[in-house]
Design a protein around this motif. Structure first.
Motif, PDB file in Angstrom:
ATOM      1  N   ARG A 160       0.779  -1.213   0.304  1.00 44.65           N
ATOM      2  CA  ARG A 160      -0.069  -0.194   0.082  1.00 44.65           C
ATOM      3  C   ARG A 160       0.870   1.333  -0.051  1.00 44.65           C
TER       4      ARG A 160
ATOM      5  N   ASP B 124      -6.746  -5.903 -16.386  1.00 45.94           N
ATOM      6  CA  ASP B 124      -8.042  -5.489 -17.103  1.00 45.94           C
ATOM      7  C   ASP B 124      -7.831  -4.348 -18.016  1.00 45.94           C
TER       8      ASP B 124
ATOM      9  N   VAL C  72      -5.293  -6.495  -6.199  1.00 45.22           N
ATOM     10  CA  VAL C  72      -6.191  -5.734  -6.704  1.00 45.22           C
ATOM     11  C   VAL C  72      -5.415  -4.861  -7.805  1.00 45.22           C
TER      12      VAL C  72
ATOM     13  N   ASN D  85      -0.230  -5.173  -4.508  1.00 44.68           N
ATOM     14  CA  ASN D  85      -1.478  -5.983  -3.940  1.00 44.68           C
ATOM     15  C   ASN D  85      -2.097  -6.485  -5.019  1.00 44.68           C
TER      16      ASN D  85
ATOM     17  N   ARG E  51      -2.243 -12.956  -9.607  1.00 46.85           N
ATOM     18  CA  ARG E  51      -1.424 -13.385  -8.230  1.00 46.85           C
ATOM     19  C   ARG E  51      -0.162 -13.493  -8.650  1.00 46.85           C
TER      20      ARG E  51
ATOM     21  N   GLU F 153      -6.877 -14.844 -13.047  1.00 40.43           N
ATOM     22  CA  GLU F 153      -6.697 -14.865 -11.585  1.00 40.43           C
ATOM     23  C   GLU F 153      -5.215 -15.270 -11.180  1.00 40.43           C
TER      24      GLU F 153
ATOM     25  N   THR G  88       2.004   1.861  -3.643  1.00 37.65           N
ATOM     26  CA  THR G  88       0.940   2.156  -4.532  1.00 37.65           C
ATOM     27  C   THR G  88       0.705   3.576  -3.908  1.00 37.65           C
TER      28      THR G  88
ATOM     29  N   ARG H 276      -4.559  -6.900 -10.840  1.00 37.84           N
ATOM     30  CA  ARG H 276      -6.219  -7.280 -11.627  1.00 37.84           C
ATOM     31  C   ARG H 276      -6.569  -5.920 -12.356  1.00 37.84           C
ATOM     32  N   ILE H 277      -6.331  -4.777 -11.933  1.00 40.52           N
ATOM     33  CA  ILE H 277      -6.670  -3.590 -12.497  1.00 40.52           C
ATOM     34  C   ILE H 277      -5.820  -3.486 -13.916  1.00 40.52           C
TER      35      ILE H 277
END
Length: 196
Positions: free
Chosen positions: A62, A184, A177, A175, A166, A162, A65, A180-181
């Motif tokens: 975090r 995408d 998420v 992280n 990971r 997925e 990020t 994943r973003i």
């Protein structure tokens, strides 16, 4: 940028590009960090000590990020302050604060939470590009991809999405998420996947 997929040294990027070392300070509840600007550009990038106090890999990620988000402000929004066209005050509570753009915890119970302002959207979008550069993501996702269509475009196999997220989270030290973003963004679900 490294030659092969690995964690990007975002703190070093901040130090080299903006000529400031990130600082850690106690910030209001819900505020993860901020970027302060002066007429010549970024004067400070500050991260809340609350993230560091949490400990663990999730907290460290975090922090990375948040540093990338703040670097996004520095890259994308310095002109607003240099030209004197800065956005309205972030905190509407009557206190005189330095002109800053900050990263808030979504849904935090305070007046300074993210509310869809365009500059926050842009800084959030910068996170993926800074921590997970496209060329390195393409290399790292190769085992999870296939060539499709008449042009042989690279597409992420949906049954591997997925697992790829990971794996990328571990490789780039973000992280899941965030991974994943980024996936995408680079490989939209369904239809034509790869974006440049």
């Amino acid at each position: 940028m490294p030659d092969s997929p690995e964690a990007i040294r975002i703190e070093r990027f901040v130090e080299k590009h903006f000529k400031v070392s990130p600082r850690y300070e106690a910030l209001p509840e819900g505020v993860l960090g901020y970027t302060a600007f002066g007429p010549a550009g970024v004067t400070a990038i500050v991260i809340t000590t609350a993230l560091d106090e949490e400990g663990g890999s999730v907290s460290e990620r975090r922090i990375r990020t948040t540093l990338a988000h703040e670097a996004g402000h520095g890259l994308l929004h310095t002109h607003l302050f240099a030209l004197g066209e800065k956005p309205g005050k972030l905190f509407d509570d009557g206190h005189d604060r330095p002109e800053i753009l900050c990263r808030d915890v979504h849904g935090a119970p305070n007046k300074a939470r993210y509310d869809g302002r365009w500059w926050e959207f842009q800084a959030n979008r910068a996170i993926g590009g800074l921590l997970m550069p496209g060329a390195l993501v393409m290399k790292a996702t190769a085992p999870f991809c296939e060539q499709v269509g008449g042009l042989g475009l690279t597409a992420l196999r949906e049954d591997q999405r997925e697992r790829a997220a990971r794996e990328l989270a571990e490789i780039f030290d973000v992280n899941p998420v965030v991974a994943r973003i980024r996936l995408d963004d680079m490989f939209p679900r369904g239809g034509d996947q790869q974006t440049l």
